[in-house]
Design a protein around this motif. Structure first.
Motif, PDB file in Angstrom:
ATOM      1  N   GLN A 144       0.952  -1.267  -0.012  1.00  0.00           N
ATOM      2  CA  GLN A 144      -0.042  -0.147   0.187  1.00  0.00           C
ATOM      3  C   GLN A 144       0.968   1.348  -0.115  1.00  0.00           C
ATOM      4  OE1 GLN A 144      -2.802   0.306   3.044  1.00  0.00           O
ATOM      5  NE2 GLN A 144      -3.976  -2.014   2.493  1.00  0.00           N
ATOM      6  N   ALA A 145       0.493   2.307  -0.927  1.00  0.00           N
ATOM      7  CA  ALA A 145       1.202   3.365  -1.011  1.00  0.00           C
ATOM      8  C   ALA A 145       0.217   4.752  -0.859  1.00  0.00           C
ATOM      9  CB  ALA A 145       2.186   3.596  -2.048  1.00  0.00           C
ATOM     10  N   PHE A 146       0.563   5.821  -0.648  1.00  0.00           N
ATOM     11  CA  PHE A 146      -0.335   6.906  -0.250  1.00  0.00           C
ATOM     12  C   PHE A 146      -0.228   7.864  -1.373  1.00  0.00           C
ATOM     13  CE2 PHE A 146      -1.664  11.065   1.522  1.00  0.00           C
ATOM     14  CZ  PHE A 146      -2.922  11.057   1.697  1.00  0.00           C
ATOM     15  N   ALA A 149      -4.397  13.800  -2.503  1.00  0.00           N
ATOM     16  CA  ALA A 149      -5.435  14.240  -3.571  1.00  0.00           C
ATOM     17  C   ALA A 149      -4.859  15.415  -4.177  1.00  0.00           C
ATOM     18  CB  ALA A 149      -6.722  14.802  -2.737  1.00  0.00           C
ATOM     19  N   SER A 150      -3.927  16.220  -3.545  1.00  0.00           N
ATOM     20  CA  SER A 150      -3.276  17.404  -4.366  1.00  0.00           C
ATOM     21  C   SER A 150      -2.436  17.019  -5.630  1.00  0.00           C
ATOM     22  CB  SER A 150      -2.577  18.139  -3.326  1.00  0.00           C
ATOM     23  OG  SER A 150      -1.386  17.555  -2.772  1.00  0.00           O
ATOM     24  N   LEU A 151      -1.999  15.860  -5.629  1.00  0.00           N
ATOM     25  CA  LEU A 151      -1.013  15.299  -6.492  1.00  0.00           C
ATOM     26  C   LEU A 151      -1.628  14.164  -7.452  1.00  0.00           C
ATOM     27  CD1 LEU A 151       2.338  14.829  -4.306  1.00  0.00           C
ATOM     28  CD2 LEU A 151       1.524  16.806  -5.624  1.00  0.00           C
ATOM     29  N   SER A 152      -3.012  14.118  -7.230  1.00  0.00           N
ATOM     30  CA  SER A 152      -3.617  12.856  -7.846  1.00  0.00           C
ATOM     31  C   SER A 152      -4.188  13.476  -9.277  1.00  0.00           C
ATOM     32  CB  SER A 152      -4.969  12.440  -7.257  1.00  0.00           C
ATOM     33  OG  SER A 152      -5.892  13.734  -7.121  1.00  0.00           O
ATOM     34  N   MET A 153      -4.153  14.556  -9.901  1.00  0.00           N
ATOM     35  CA  MET A 153      -4.653  15.177 -10.997  1.00  0.00           C
ATOM     36  C   MET A 153      -6.113  14.477 -11.224  1.00  0.00           C
ATOM     37  SD  MET A 153      -2.405  17.160 -11.707  1.00  0.00           S
ATOM     38  CE  MET A 153      -2.551  17.713 -13.612  1.00  0.00           C
ATOM     39  N   ARG A 167      -5.926   1.482 -12.942  1.00  0.00           N
ATOM     40  CA  ARG A 167      -4.316   1.105 -12.799  1.00  0.00           C
ATOM     41  C   ARG A 167      -3.778   2.464 -13.528  1.00  0.00           C
ATOM     42  NH1 ARG A 167      -1.233  -2.745 -11.549  1.00  0.00           N
ATOM     43  NH2 ARG A 167      -3.034  -4.029 -10.672  1.00  0.00           N
ATOM     44  N   LEU A 168      -2.655   2.713 -13.065  1.00  0.00           N
ATOM     45  CA  LEU A 168      -2.176   4.010 -13.586  1.00  0.00           C
ATOM     46  C   LEU A 168      -0.627   3.993 -13.291  1.00  0.00           C
ATOM     47  CD1 LEU A 168      -4.686   6.502 -12.353  1.00  0.00           C
ATOM     48  CD2 LEU A 168      -4.535   6.006 -14.877  1.00  0.00           C
ATOM     49  N   GLU A 169       0.289   4.945 -13.903  1.00  0.00           N
ATOM     50  CA  GLU A 169       1.522   5.042 -13.493  1.00  0.00           C
ATOM     51  C   GLU A 169       1.667   6.104 -12.655  1.00  0.00           C
ATOM     52  OE1 GLU A 169       3.493   5.778 -17.241  1.00  0.00           O
ATOM     53  OE2 GLU A 169       4.428   3.635 -17.468  1.00  0.00           O
ATOM     54  N   PHE A 170       2.589   6.114 -11.618  1.00  0.00           N
ATOM     55  CA  PHE A 170       2.700   6.997 -10.588  1.00  0.00           C
ATOM     56  C   PHE A 170       4.288   7.253 -10.461  1.00  0.00           C
ATOM     57  CE2 PHE A 170      -0.910   4.377  -9.865  1.00  0.00           C
ATOM     58  CZ  PHE A 170      -1.656   5.315  -9.185  1.00  0.00           C
ATOM     59  N   LYS A 171       4.754   8.466 -10.061  1.00  0.00           N
ATOM     60  CA  LYS A 171       6.078   8.611  -9.543  1.00  0.00           C
ATOM     61  C   LYS A 171       6.239   8.586  -8.025  1.00  0.00           C
ATOM     62  CE  LYS A 171       8.700  11.556 -11.930  1.00  0.00           C
ATOM     63  NZ  LYS A 171       9.140  12.558 -12.629  1.00  0.00           N
ATOM     64  N   ASN A 181       6.801   3.446   4.499  1.00  0.00           N
ATOM     65  CA  ASN A 181       5.501   3.877   3.745  1.00  0.00           C
ATOM     66  C   ASN A 181       6.194   4.655   2.724  1.00  0.00           C
ATOM     67  OD1 ASN A 181       6.210   6.500   4.692  1.00  0.00           O
ATOM     68  ND2 ASN A 181       4.716   6.547   6.462  1.00  0.00           N
ATOM     69  N   ILE A 182       5.299   4.943   1.430  1.00  0.00           N
ATOM     70  CA  ILE A 182       5.494   5.514   0.156  1.00  0.00           C
ATOM     71  C   ILE A 182       4.468   6.255  -0.020  1.00  0.00           C
ATOM     72  CG2 ILE A 182       6.249   4.858  -2.232  1.00  0.00           C
ATOM     73  CD1 ILE A 182       7.051   2.425  -1.570  1.00  0.00           C
ATOM     74  N   VAL A 183       4.895   7.677  -0.659  1.00  0.00           N
ATOM     75  CA  VAL A 183       4.157   8.695  -1.230  1.00  0.00           C
ATOM     76  C   VAL A 183       4.413   8.758  -2.645  1.00  0.00           C
ATOM     77  CG1 VAL A 183       3.496  11.001  -1.002  1.00  0.00           C
ATOM     78  CG2 VAL A 183       4.259   9.803   1.187  1.00  0.00           C
ATOM     79  N   LEU A 184       3.128   8.690  -3.302  1.00  0.00           N
ATOM     80  CA  LEU A 184       3.255   8.811  -4.820  1.00  0.00           C
ATOM     81  C   LEU A 184       2.621   9.948  -5.303  1.00  0.00           C
ATOM     82  CD1 LEU A 184       1.743   5.331  -5.384  1.00  0.00           C
ATOM     83  CD2 LEU A 184       4.166   5.792  -5.294  1.00  0.00           C
TER      84      LEU A 184
END
Length: 559
Positions: A144-146, A149-153, A167-171, A181-184
């Motif tokens: 699970q990664a977070f 909302a401000s970076l979700s477009m 299902r998408l690509e994230f940085k 934990n990981i932030v995307l």
């Protein structure tokens, strides 16, 4: 013999049993050693031995099996007996004597290890958004990664609800190893994709191209048009119509599909200027041919300003009638005194300027210019009567005929009388006789005089009031620099303060009052400047202020 054989057989049997016990003991020892090596928190390979409606039974080579709920497995429907899967040993034994296993936690641990070993901040990773949470979304990237909302477009998909399940690509923007934990972010990926799309479109774009777009926003100065590929161009209000519009909303609305022309663009800043009116011919082309100077036009008043009115001749073509071009005779302080928006007017074309898109119009030119040949009608020296239209502090304007006025300057009202303000002797609307002093047809000016109706009396005045002549007069005005003394009707002289016998610190007002009789001596007379200088020094007279002092009577009164 027989007993010997029996005895040997029993011994052999006992030896065999001993060997079996020894083997069993060895197997038990080896089993105990093997299971003692299995530790809680360890990831193991487990074999599916049974699949029920809700659970999957897993053998990890321990003394008992463990079960995992199907809901914990992302693709449980594809599993079958005999398949091997990764599991995490949570406990070696529960209350039912079974091991406690987790397939989901095993995935997380392995994914975390894989990310730490093979990924870094800034890398792109694929995942599936599976849940909306406070402040953003949870994404399955093997763990699970977070996703804030401000970076979700999320606006790309029409809102947060439409993003779940994608299902998408994230940085990867943050890996927190202590907290695991990981932030995307999707912002950088989307923006980079848009920049690429913009660059591709701009490479194909040319000035003059017609493109279709959708109105996304409207402001006071124009509308923003989405022409695709993430490119938004500005359609300025001045490029919407050849005609006058006060608000872009008169031409377009949000959501409208429009076809516009590319006027200019900058590949570096990715700014695009668009035009709508450029798809139709410019109405100012050949304007001089359509509206030659001197021609009469009919138009509609579309705007009123303090300096004039704008008249629409056709869509996109307006002309200005300056306030000075309204009338030959009447002056207006504001165009609204004569016109309203929507009025139909006729006017004469005075000048055309196609380059600057300007038309000068005149309304008064629809009538004959009353100043034409005015020098032939009004000769210098001639007497003429007229009505006073305006009285100012410098003179009065006299109407000689409709549209033609002359000015009587304050200095031309009387030869001898000091006139403080023309309104003291002239009244608006009354008729007056004057003499024409000068006519300037080119500058539309006529100078008139009233005092010239009579002969200049100063030749006689100079003879009558020679220097050192002593005479009596009447105080008509007291100022801080002296006294004005009336010597006869409409003839005054100035008694300067320096020519009055004043005690130290004394004031003129303490000696004289308006209406007092006073004896004065002529010390200088100027026939050119029409001025008389007086003196009261050395002249004996009754003390001023006494009631029986002599007073000069007005003409026509007796002593």
């Amino acid at each position: 013999m027989g007993s010997k054989i029996f005895s040997e057989g029993v011994g052999l049997l006992m030896e065999t049993e001993k060997k079996k016990d020894k083997i069993n003991e060895e197997l038990a020892r080896m089993y105990e050693e093997s299971i003692s090596e299995i530790k809680e928190g360890q990831i193991l390979k487990g074999k599916i031995v049974q699949i029920s409606e809700k659970e999957v039974l897993i053998d990890i080579g321990y003394k008992s099996e463990g079960s995992i709920f199907k809901s914990e497995m992302s693709e449980a429907e594809k599993l079958k007996v005999g398949d091997e899967i990764d599991v995490l040993l949570e406990a070696k034994e529960n209350d039912m004597g079974m091991v406690v296993l987790s397939h989901e936690k095993a995935k997380r641990v392995k994914s975390w290890q894989n990310i730490v070993e093979n990924q870094k901040e800034g890398d792109v990773i694929e995942g599936k958004i599976f849940r909306k949470v406070r402040g953003g979304f949870m994404v399955d990237i093997g763990m699970q990664a977070f996703l804030p909302a401000s970076l979700s477009m999320m606006q790309e998909f029409g809102g947060a609800d439409n993003l779940v399940g994608k299902r998408l690509e994230f940085k990867i923007v943050k890996i927190n190893i202590p907290r695991k934990n990981i932030v995307l972010s999707r912002k950088e990926i989307v923006e980079e994709r848009r920049r690429g799309e913009k660059r591709a479109i701009l490479e194909r774009l040319n000035k003059g191209d017609l493109v279709k777009g959708v109105v996304r926003n409207i402001t006071d100065f124009g509308a923003f048009i989405d022409i695709g590929g993430g490119i938004t161009g500005l359609l300025h209000i001045t490029d919407m119509s050849w005609g006058r519009i006060s608000n872009p909303g008169e031409v377009v609305s949000i959501g409208d599909e429009v076809e516009v022309k590319v006027l200019d663009f900058d590949k570096t800043s990715m700014k695009v200027s668009l035009g709508l009116k450029q798809q139709t011919p410019n109405p100012w082309e050949n304007i001089a041919g359509k509206y030659p100077e001197g021609s009469v036009i009919t138009g509609k008043v579309v705007n009123i300003m303090p300096y004039g009115i704008f008249v629409e001749l056709e869509k996109g073509v307006e002309g200005l009638v300056h306030i000075s071009e309204f009338s030959w005779s009447k002056e207006y302080s504001h165009p609204a005194e004569k016109f309203q928006v929507g009025d139909s007017v006729k006017a004469v074309v005075l000048r055309t300027d196609a380059k600057n898109q300007k038309l000068s119009l005149g309304i008064k030119q629809m009538e004959k210019d009353p100043w034409g040949k005015v020098e032939q009608r009004y000769k210098v020296g001639g007497r003429i009567k007229g009505r006073i239209n305006v009285v100012t502090d410098y003179g009065a304007f006299v109407e000689l005929e409709k549209g033609v006025e002359g000015l009587v300057h304050v200095s031309d009202l009387s030869w001898t009388k000091r006139v403080t303000h023309p309104k003291d002797i002239l009244k608006k609307g009354t008729e007056i006789e004057t003499i024409i002093l000068n006519v300037d047809e080119q500058n539309r000016r006529i100078a008139l005089g009233v005092k010239q109706l009579t002969q200049d009396p100063w030749d006689e005045i100079i003879k009558k009031y020679e220097p050192d002549t002593v005479c009596e007069g009447k105080v008509t005005n007291i100022t801080n620099f002296g006294i004005f003394v009336e010597l006869e009707s409409d003839l005054e002289g100035l008694l300067h303060i320096s020519e009055i016998d004043l005690a130290p610190g004394g004031r003129i007002e303490d000696l004289y009052k308006i209406g007092d009789a006073i004896k004065v001596k002529i010390i200088h007379i100027d026939g050119v400047q029409k001025k008389i200088a007086l003196s009261a020094k050395g002249l004996e007279e009754e003390a001023p202020g006494e009631k029986d002092r002599p007073v000069i009577e007005e003409e026509g009164e007796s002593h």
